[in-house]
Design an enzyme around this catalytic site. Sequence first.
Site, short mmCIF file in Angstrom:
data_model
loop_
_atom_site.label_atom_id
_atom_site.label_comp_id
_atom_site.label_asym_id
_atom_site.label_seq_id
_atom_site.Cartn_x
_atom_site.Cartn_y
_atom_site.Cartn_z
N CYS A 229 -2.65 -1.60 -5.68
CA CYS A 229 -3.99 -1.50 -6.29
C CYS A 229 -5.05 -1.04 -5.29
O CYS A 229 -6.13 -0.62 -5.68
CB CYS A 229 -4.38 -2.84 -6.89
SG CYS A 229 -3.20 -3.40 -8.11
N HIS B 80 -11.85 -3.08 -7.85
CA HIS B 80 -10.58 -2.91 -8.56
C HIS B 80 -10.61 -3.83 -9.78
O HIS B 80 -11.07 -4.97 -9.70
CB HIS B 80 -9.41 -3.26 -7.64
CG HIS B 80 -8.12 -3.40 -8.38
ND1 HIS B 80 -7.66 -2.42 -9.23
CD2 HIS B 80 -7.20 -4.40 -8.42
CE1 HIS B 80 -6.51 -2.82 -9.76
NE2 HIS B 80 -6.22 -4.02 -9.28
N ASN C 22 -5.62 -3.69 -16.07
CA ASN C 22 -5.43 -3.38 -14.66
C ASN C 22 -4.58 -2.11 -14.56
O ASN C 22 -3.41 -2.13 -14.88
CB ASN C 22 -4.74 -4.57 -13.98
CG ASN C 22 -4.46 -4.35 -12.51
OD1 ASN C 22 -4.57 -3.23 -12.01
ND2 ASN C 22 -4.07 -5.41 -11.83
#
Length: 326
Positions: free
Chosen positions: A113, A253, A283
């Site tokens: 990520c 993020h 996500n």
Amino acid sequence: MLRAKIIATGSYTPERKLTNFDLEKIVDTSDEWITERTGIKERRIANEKQSTSDLAYEASKAALRQAGLKAKDIDLIIVATVTGDMPVPSTACLLQNLLDAKKAAAFDINAACSGFIYGLSIADSFIRSGTYKKILLVGAETLSKFTDWEDRTTCVLFGDGAGAVIIEAANGENGIISTEIHSDGSLWELLNLPGGGSKNPPSKETLNKRLHFLKMKGNETFKVAVRTLESLVVDTLKKNNLKSSQLSALIPHQANLRIIQATANRLGLSMDKVVVNLDRYGNTSAASIPIALDEAVRIGRIRHGDYVLLEAFGGGLTWASALIKW
Ligand code: COA
């Protein structure tokens, strides 16, 4: 001063929406649980024919269009992904072929990520050293293809998408001011996809054990993420002699709204300065920051001269920040 400047952004998310209510029909979960624990309401899912390079291609075309550049103008292509089309070649090489970006060198990076910010850090160094002048950096993922749709603890979290930026060498004050990248491999077991690599090569056994799907110890990861990100954002501002009140936008993020709120809170930033889109996309790992950045730029939320802080945390473990003067 020579700086690496983001001159254009683009993003793409697949058409198909999967809502929390759709998930209620697949696993033992509820819209209420997912919304309260994560902030996610729906996510996008790639179709059977779409691979990560296809999503990256759409996002890249949008960024090139905004920059008024042709693919042949690009010197270097970097793709941040953990869900590449195949182990070899890199997704960046497949993207180079789709774009017909003949002049560009191309490679992938895997920092989960945090991948997009790792990519910014690499691009910044290449630009400031004079090695490359025009870089296409993409964060792209098709996590739905590596998600265990029988595991309610992970399948509600992830989505597919891609975001791209064009980075150019520019003289002046505007551009990437600083980047920070960090890793702690001792905590690799918190988030991993164990099957299909040299440790567990594909076999009937790895398939039966569902090792080709993403695994996460969510609660432990959550705690480390909050602690780590809180000190990361404070340190980043301190090193650059900037107060949080000078920030126009925080682009985190998009993993969990509670993590995002904790980070903003630590900086004393009100949530109206924080770009949040995880309610719509979930996500999307390396794609989440460039998608959010593109949306913010396109609606005029980020303007010339604004200070923008990006931060991410993910598998590896990895974490990273970037401070940009837009
Ligand atoms: N629906 C309903 N219940 C669920 C569920 C779901 N989808 N997933 C888990 N549960 C249950 C668990 O089984 C557990 O039940 P129990 O108490 O009976 O054992 C309970 O909910 C709490 O689970 P827990 O994992 O402690 O919840 P949480 O508050 O930590 O939230 C996450 C889970 C995954 C949302 C959260 O931990 C998270 O976001 N983690 C970090 C993600 C991240 O940042 N990753 C790194 C970047 S990708």
